[in-house]
Write a protein that holds these residues in place. Structure first.
Motif, PDB file in Angstrom:
ATOM      1  N   ARG A  26      29.588  95.485 -47.317  1.00  9.73           N
ATOM      2  CA  ARG A  26      30.190  96.194 -48.442  1.00  9.73           C
ATOM      3  C   ARG A  26      30.872  95.267 -49.423  1.00  9.73           C
ATOM      4  NH1 ARG A  26      33.941 100.441 -45.493  1.00  9.73           N
ATOM      5  NH2 ARG A  26      34.376  98.600 -44.267  1.00  9.73           N
ATOM      6  N   THR A  27      30.962  93.973 -49.126  1.00 12.92           N
ATOM      7  CA  THR A  27      31.691  93.059 -50.001  1.00 12.92           C
ATOM      8  C   THR A  27      30.766  92.231 -50.885  1.00 12.92           C
ATOM      9  OG1 THR A  27      31.751  91.481 -48.167  1.00 12.92           O
ATOM     10  CG2 THR A  27      33.682  92.877 -48.498  1.00 12.92           C
ATOM     11  N   MET A  30      31.770  91.163 -54.390  1.00  9.12           N
ATOM     12  CA  MET A  30      32.853  90.193 -54.552  1.00  9.12           C
ATOM     13  C   MET A  30      32.361  88.748 -54.479  1.00  9.12           C
ATOM     14  SD  MET A  30      35.612  92.086 -52.084  1.00  9.12           S
ATOM     15  CE  MET A  30      36.839  90.822 -52.321  1.00  9.12           C
ATOM     16  N   TYR A  31      31.114  88.563 -54.086  1.00 11.09           N
ATOM     17  CA  TYR A  31      30.610  87.222 -53.815  1.00 11.09           C
ATOM     18  C   TYR A  31      29.881  86.615 -54.997  1.00 11.09           C
ATOM     19  CZ  TYR A  31      31.223  88.286 -48.806  1.00 11.09           C
ATOM     20  OH  TYR A  31      31.718  88.609 -47.582  1.00 11.09           O
ATOM     21  N   ALA A  32      30.034  85.320 -55.166  1.00 11.15           N
ATOM     22  CA  ALA A  32      29.094  84.576 -55.993  1.00 11.15           C
ATOM     23  C   ALA A  32      27.766  84.517 -55.254  1.00 11.15           C
ATOM     24  CB  ALA A  32      29.601  83.169 -56.238  1.00 11.15           C
ATOM     25  N   ASN A  53      30.730  89.254 -60.812  1.00 13.40           N
ATOM     26  CA  ASN A  53      30.554  90.362 -61.755  1.00 13.40           C
ATOM     27  C   ASN A  53      29.402  90.124 -62.734  1.00 13.40           C
ATOM     28  OD1 ASN A  53      31.630  88.331 -63.282  1.00 13.40           O
ATOM     29  ND2 ASN A  53      33.306  89.529 -64.117  1.00 13.40           N
ATOM     30  N   GLY A  54      28.681  89.054 -62.550  1.00 15.47           N
ATOM     31  CA  GLY A  54      27.544  88.764 -63.417  1.00 15.47           C
ATOM     32  C   GLY A  54      27.905  88.162 -64.756  1.00 15.47           C
ATOM     33  N   ALA A  55      29.181  87.922 -64.988  1.00 11.61           N
ATOM     34  CA  ALA A  55      29.619  87.451 -66.300  1.00 11.61           C
ATOM     35  C   ALA A  55      29.326  85.973 -66.534  1.00 11.61           C
ATOM     36  CB  ALA A  55      31.112  87.701 -66.466  1.00 11.61           C
ATOM     37  N   SER A  70      19.989  87.380 -61.940  1.00 11.66           N
ATOM     38  CA  SER A  70      20.683  88.627 -62.221  1.00 11.66           C
ATOM     39  C   SER A  70      21.064  89.274 -60.902  1.00 11.66           C
ATOM     40  CB  SER A  70      19.815  89.563 -63.055  1.00 11.66           C
ATOM     41  OG  SER A  70      18.624  89.910 -62.356  1.00 11.66           O
ATOM     42  N   ARG A  71      21.911  90.277 -60.989  1.00 12.32           N
ATOM     43  CA  ARG A  71      22.333  90.957 -59.769  1.00 12.32           C
ATOM     44  C   ARG A  71      22.528  92.435 -60.044  1.00 12.32           C
ATOM     45  NH1 ARG A  71      27.391  88.067 -57.668  1.00 12.32           N
ATOM     46  NH2 ARG A  71      27.386  89.761 -56.129  1.00 12.32           N
ATOM     47  N   ASP A  72      22.338  93.219 -59.004  1.00 11.52           N
ATOM     48  CA  ASP A  72      22.607  94.644 -59.036  1.00 11.52           C
ATOM     49  C   ASP A  72      23.542  94.941 -57.877  1.00 11.52           C
ATOM     50  OD1 ASP A  72      22.615  97.400 -58.875  1.00 11.52           O
ATOM     51  OD2 ASP A  72      20.498  97.603 -59.372  1.00 11.52           O
ATOM     52  N   ASN A  73      24.812  95.046 -58.171  1.00  7.49           N
ATOM     53  CA  ASN A  73      25.797  95.228 -57.101  1.00  7.49           C
ATOM     54  C   ASN A  73      25.651  96.582 -56.411  1.00  7.49           C
ATOM     55  OD1 ASN A  73      26.831  92.667 -57.436  1.00  7.49           O
ATOM     56  ND2 ASN A  73      28.581  93.320 -58.666  1.00  7.49           N
ATOM     57  N   ALA A  74      25.108  97.563 -57.110  1.00  7.34           N
ATOM     58  CA  ALA A  74      24.898  98.869 -56.488  1.00  7.34           C
ATOM     59  C   ALA A  74      23.816  98.806 -55.414  1.00  7.34           C
ATOM     60  CB  ALA A  74      24.524  99.898 -57.539  1.00  7.34           C
ATOM     61  N   LYS A  75      22.907  97.846 -55.568  1.00  5.15           N
ATOM     62  CA  LYS A  75      21.817  97.686 -54.601  1.00  5.15           C
ATOM     63  C   LYS A  75      22.026  96.489 -53.685  1.00  5.15           C
ATOM     64  CE  LYS A  75      18.289  99.830 -57.542  1.00  5.15           C
ATOM     65  NZ  LYS A  75      16.969  99.644 -58.209  1.00  5.15           N
ATOM     66  N   ASN A  76      23.166  95.801 -53.816  1.00  2.00           N
ATOM     67  CA  ASN A  76      23.424  94.609 -52.992  1.00  2.00           C
ATOM     68  C   ASN A  76      22.272  93.604 -53.091  1.00  2.00           C
ATOM     69  OD1 ASN A  76      25.797  95.809 -52.188  1.00  2.00           O
ATOM     70  ND2 ASN A  76      25.455  95.508 -50.008  1.00  2.00           N
ATOM     71  N   THR A  77      21.789  93.390 -54.290  1.00  2.00           N
ATOM     72  CA  THR A  77      20.615  92.545 -54.470  1.00  2.00           C
ATOM     73  C   THR A  77      20.815  91.585 -55.639  1.00  2.00           C
ATOM     74  OG1 THR A  77      19.183  94.298 -53.600  1.00  2.00           O
ATOM     75  CG2 THR A  77      18.110  92.522 -54.808  1.00  2.00           C
ATOM     76  N   VAL A  78      20.349  90.366 -55.444  1.00  2.00           N
ATOM     77  CA  VAL A  78      20.316  89.383 -56.512  1.00  2.00           C
ATOM     78  C   VAL A  78      18.860  88.997 -56.735  1.00  2.00           C
ATOM     79  CG1 VAL A  78      20.677  87.421 -54.945  1.00  2.00           C
ATOM     80  CG2 VAL A  78      21.298  87.208 -57.360  1.00  2.00           C
ATOM     81  N   TYR A  79      18.529  88.704 -57.987  1.00  2.76           N
ATOM     82  CA  TYR A  79      17.153  88.410 -58.365  1.00  2.76           C
ATOM     83  C   TYR A  79      17.064  87.036 -59.028  1.00  2.76           C
ATOM     84  CZ  TYR A  79      16.989  93.503 -57.948  1.00  2.76           C
ATOM     85  OH  TYR A  79      17.096  94.792 -57.493  1.00  2.76           O
ATOM     86  N   LEU A  80      15.882  86.473 -58.955  1.00  2.00           N
ATOM     87  CA  LEU A  80      15.586  85.274 -59.721  1.00  2.00           C
ATOM     88  C   LEU A  80      14.222  85.487 -60.369  1.00  2.00           C
ATOM     89  CD1 LEU A  80      16.607  82.424 -60.487  1.00  2.00           C
ATOM     90  CD2 LEU A  80      15.121  81.539 -58.663  1.00  2.00           C
TER      91      LEU A  80
END
Length: 120
Positions: A26-27, A30-32, A53-55, A70-80
């Motif tokens: 669930r965290t 909060m992570y890079a 926060n993607g900023a 990019s990242r989608d925090n709602a899906k707990n997923t990061v993309y390249l």
């Protein structure tokens, strides 16, 4: 945190691939998050990083303008998203997470790698 990378494969030079990294826990928000790669006979290097926060983002010079993290925090997923791929992009790609919220070194958690092979 457990990380599961996917999306690697074989592509011709000039082509595109999108890597995904799904995280447990669930965290995640909060992570890079970072993407690293390691080519045969070379040291592992950071490819791109994104703040909690993607900023804020970071790209190694060799991929800037071609890759997008990019990242989608709602899906707990990061993309390249990798465009205009070159043979020198061939490597095993790893995703990683860091508790500090922003980092480009010394990540805390690592996923398994996914192979990206770019043919000339």
């Amino acid at each position: 945190v457990q990380l599961q990378a996917s999306g690697g494969g074989l592509v011709q030079a000039g082509g595109s691939l999108r890597l995904s990294c799904a995280a447990s826990g669930r965290t995640f928000s909060m992570y890079a998050m970072g993407w690293f790669r390691q080519a045969p006979g070379k040291e592992r290097e950071i490819v791109a990083a994104i703040s909690w926060n993607g900023a804020t983002t970071y790209y190694v010079d060799s991929v800037r303008g071609r890759f997008t993290i990019s990242r989608d925090n709602a899906k707990n997923t990061v993309y390249l998203q990798m465009n205009s791929l070159k043979p020198e992009d061939t490597a095993v790609y790893y995703c990683a997470a860091d508790r500090k919220g922003w980092a480009i070194i010394n990540y805390d958690y690592w996923g398994q790698g996914t192979q990206v092979t770019v043919s000339s």
